[in-house]
Motif scaffolding. Structure first.
Motif, mmCIF file in Angstrom:
data_model
loop_
_atom_site.group_PDB
_atom_site.id
_atom_site.type_symbol
_atom_site.label_atom_id
_atom_site.label_comp_id
_atom_site.label_asym_id
_atom_site.label_seq_id
_atom_site.Cartn_x
_atom_site.Cartn_y
_atom_site.Cartn_z
ATOM 1 N N ALA A 140 0.849 -1.189 0.000
ATOM 2 C CA ALA A 140 0.000 0.000 0.000
ATOM 3 C C ALA A 140 0.883 1.237 0.000
ATOM 4 O O ALA A 140 1.939 1.260 0.634
ATOM 5 C CB ALA A 140 -0.916 0.009 1.218
ATOM 6 N N GLU A 141 0.453 2.243 -0.726
ATOM 7 C CA GLU A 141 1.242 3.465 -0.824
ATOM 8 C C GLU A 141 0.785 4.525 0.163
ATOM 9 O O GLU A 141 1.446 5.544 0.314
ATOM 10 C CB GLU A 141 1.179 4.003 -2.249
ATOM 11 C CG GLU A 141 1.806 3.065 -3.293
ATOM 12 C CD GLU A 141 1.765 3.647 -4.691
ATOM 13 O OE1 GLU A 141 1.232 4.771 -4.840
ATOM 14 O OE2 GLU A 141 2.258 2.989 -5.615
ATOM 15 N N SER A 142 -0.346 4.319 0.842
ATOM 16 C CA SER A 142 -0.852 5.340 1.747
ATOM 17 C C SER A 142 -1.612 4.711 2.902
ATOM 18 O O SER A 142 -2.054 3.559 2.828
ATOM 19 C CB SER A 142 -1.787 6.304 0.998
ATOM 20 O OG SER A 142 -2.976 5.625 0.604
ATOM 21 N N GLN A 144 -4.468 5.688 3.811
ATOM 22 C CA GLN A 144 -5.853 5.584 3.365
ATOM 23 C C GLN A 144 -6.123 4.277 2.636
ATOM 24 O O GLN A 144 -7.193 3.673 2.775
ATOM 25 C CB GLN A 144 -6.195 6.767 2.454
ATOM 26 C CG GLN A 144 -7.686 7.038 2.310
ATOM 27 C CD GLN A 144 -8.342 7.351 3.646
ATOM 28 O OE1 GLN A 144 -7.784 8.062 4.462
ATOM 29 N NE2 GLN A 144 -9.523 6.812 3.870
ATOM 30 N N GLU A 145 -5.152 3.818 1.877
ATOM 31 C CA GLU A 145 -5.324 2.561 1.158
ATOM 32 C C GLU A 145 -5.424 1.391 2.126
ATOM 33 O O GLU A 145 -6.202 0.461 1.936
ATOM 34 C CB GLU A 145 -4.169 2.353 0.183
ATOM 35 C CG GLU A 145 -4.361 1.134 -0.728
ATOM 36 C CD GLU A 145 -3.248 0.984 -1.740
ATOM 37 O OE1 GLU A 145 -3.174 -0.096 -2.356
ATOM 38 O OE2 GLU A 145 -2.464 1.937 -1.919
ATOM 39 N N LYS A 146 -4.640 1.433 3.195
ATOM 40 C CA LYS A 146 -4.712 0.383 4.199
ATOM 41 C C LYS A 146 -6.047 0.428 4.941
ATOM 42 O O LYS A 146 -6.635 -0.617 5.249
ATOM 43 C CB LYS A 146 -3.558 0.510 5.190
ATOM 44 C CG LYS A 146 -2.202 0.113 4.619
ATOM 45 C CD LYS A 146 -1.141 0.123 5.706
ATOM 46 C CE LYS A 146 0.194 -0.355 5.163
ATOM 47 N NZ LYS A 146 1.248 -0.400 6.211
ATOM 48 N N ALA A 148 -8.874 1.489 3.795
ATOM 49 C CA ALA A 148 -9.917 1.010 2.884
ATOM 50 C C ALA A 148 -9.900 -0.509 2.766
ATOM 51 O O ALA A 148 -10.927 -1.133 2.462
ATOM 52 C CB ALA A 148 -9.745 1.654 1.509
ATOM 53 N N ASN A 149 -8.736 -1.110 3.013
ATOM 54 C CA ASN A 149 -8.593 -2.568 2.933
ATOM 55 C C ASN A 149 -8.098 -3.097 4.282
ATOM 56 O O ASN A 149 -7.083 -3.785 4.373
ATOM 57 C CB ASN A 149 -7.606 -2.932 1.823
ATOM 58 C CG ASN A 149 -8.061 -2.448 0.461
ATOM 59 O OD1 ASN A 149 -8.905 -3.049 -0.188
ATOM 60 N ND2 ASN A 149 -7.500 -1.325 0.029
#
Length: 377
Positions: A140-142, A144-146, A148-149
């Motif tokens: 993950a690059e952010s 927020q991505e983590k 969301a998942n």
């Protein structure tokens, strides 16, 4: 007759008077020897008991994936709301302590300090056992991505070693026995020191081992940002005390809220939203947060970072200083999912204009969206 046989015969032949009730020998026996179960099975069973021993609609992040083992996880134990037990029961438990447990295997002999900082490059399978390196491959690059998942495993997640996972399971089992002993509501506000006293006092719980205490201490003082959790540490001491005079139990919920602002705020929003809104989690002291976080880590197969995306690590929960959770009456565990945001109760909360939630969908704290978590402080 040998002394051990005499004790066993005496306690099994007649009940021991305890206050207004009775305690027999069978009440002190475990229904299944720990030695017969693997660490994986013990972990899943211990995590299931977090739900089984408590309010089934109100332990945050304990989803119904554990329902298959809940039914067999709950023991029949007498609940004690105060440390001062009847003298007769104290004598009985002391006598029982002198009888060696049969078929019981614990990690009490492991006196090595655990290491929970290890980072494993790894993707997860919810097996209940520790994640292996080959199981983690997401990136993950952010933050927020983590978020969301939040149920995925990422290559930079902090994952427990096999040895530390065993210590986690042993600690969770003992913490669960403390809750069974004092009762669900009392356990929510129980301090760490009082939990240790209960454990030391009752052979039914068993004293925390040195290795377990070192493990819990490391977990409390661990830098949560290494897990990917960037929330504030709101309780600085593991031994944080919540006075009974500072809290009030909300009728029909089994939970406490802090007197003053939290109590007034809860009553206000419930009056405006209606009786279909219910308190699902209130005051949680450090020991309760330990229990939930340990259980969530079991669900996350030993991935502490993944657990922290759903539950604040011990010391970081605002439940210890004023926040509370709400849900829809009859909503069950769905109250702790994004589905709550689709309910009429949540929409009415939003329409009030003054209710804020702690972890919004766009938060940068590394925590999943929690529409049920009301921000009070």
């Amino acid at each position: 007759m040998k002394r051990r046989d005499f004790i066993k015969q005496s306690l099994s032949a007649s009940a021991v008077v305890v206050g207004t009730g009775y305690a027999s020998f069978d009440m002190f026996r475990r229904t299944q020897p720990v030695a017969e179960m693997t660490v994986k099975e013990r972990g899943l069973r211990a995590a299931a008991r977090v739900v089984a021993d408590g309010n089934p609609t109100s332990d945050e992040a304990m989803l119904d994936t554990l329902s298959s083992v809940i039914a067999e996880a709950k023991p029949e134990l007498r609940v004690h709301s105060r440390p001062a037990l009847a003298y007769e029961q104290h004598k009985a438990e002391r006598l029982m302590a002198e009888i060696p447990a049969e078929g019981i295997s614990t990690f009490a002999k492991n006196e090595d300090a655990p290491v929970i900082e290890e980072i494993v490059l790894s993707d997860t399978r919810p097996t209940g056992g520790p994640v292996s390196a080959s199981d983690l491959n997401e990136s993950a690059e952010s933050v927020q991505e983590k978020v969301a998942n939040f149920e995925a495993n990422f290559h930079d997640d902090v994952v427990l070693t096999e040895e530390d996972y065993q210590m986690l399971v042993a600690s969770l089992e003992r913490v669960n026995r403390v809750q069974s002993y004092v009762g669900f509501g009392n356990f929510n506000i129980l301090s760490f020191d009082d939990a240790l006293k209960y454990a030391r006092y009752s052979p039914r719980i068993g004293e925390f081992t040195k290795a377990e205490l070192e493990f819990l201490d490391k977990m409390f003082h661990y830098d949560s940002s290494q897990l990917g959790f960037f929330g504030e540490k709101v309780v600085g001491k593991q031994t944080h005390v919540i006075s009974e005079k500072d809290v009030i139990k909300m009728p029909g919920t089994g939970h406490y809220v802090f007197r003053g602002h939290s109590e007034k705020f809860y009553n206000q929003i419930r009056n405006e939203v209606g009786d279909s809104l219910i308190l699902t989690s209130g005051v949680r002291n450090v020991m309760k947060q330990y229990q939930l976080f340990l259980a969530k880590t079991v669900q996350a197969s030993g991935n502490m970072s993944r657990a922290s995306r759903s539950l604040a690590p011990p010391g970081h929960s605002y439940h210890a200083i004023g926040d509370f959770d709400v849900g829809q009456v009859g909503g069950g565990l769905q109250n702790f999912t994004a589905a709550f945001a689709e309910t009429d109760e949540f929409k009415r909360l939003q329409d009030l204009g003054y209710v804020r939630i702690r972890y919004t969908a766009d938060n940068q704290l590394g925590v999943r969206y929690e529409p049920w978590h009301i921000r009070v402080v």
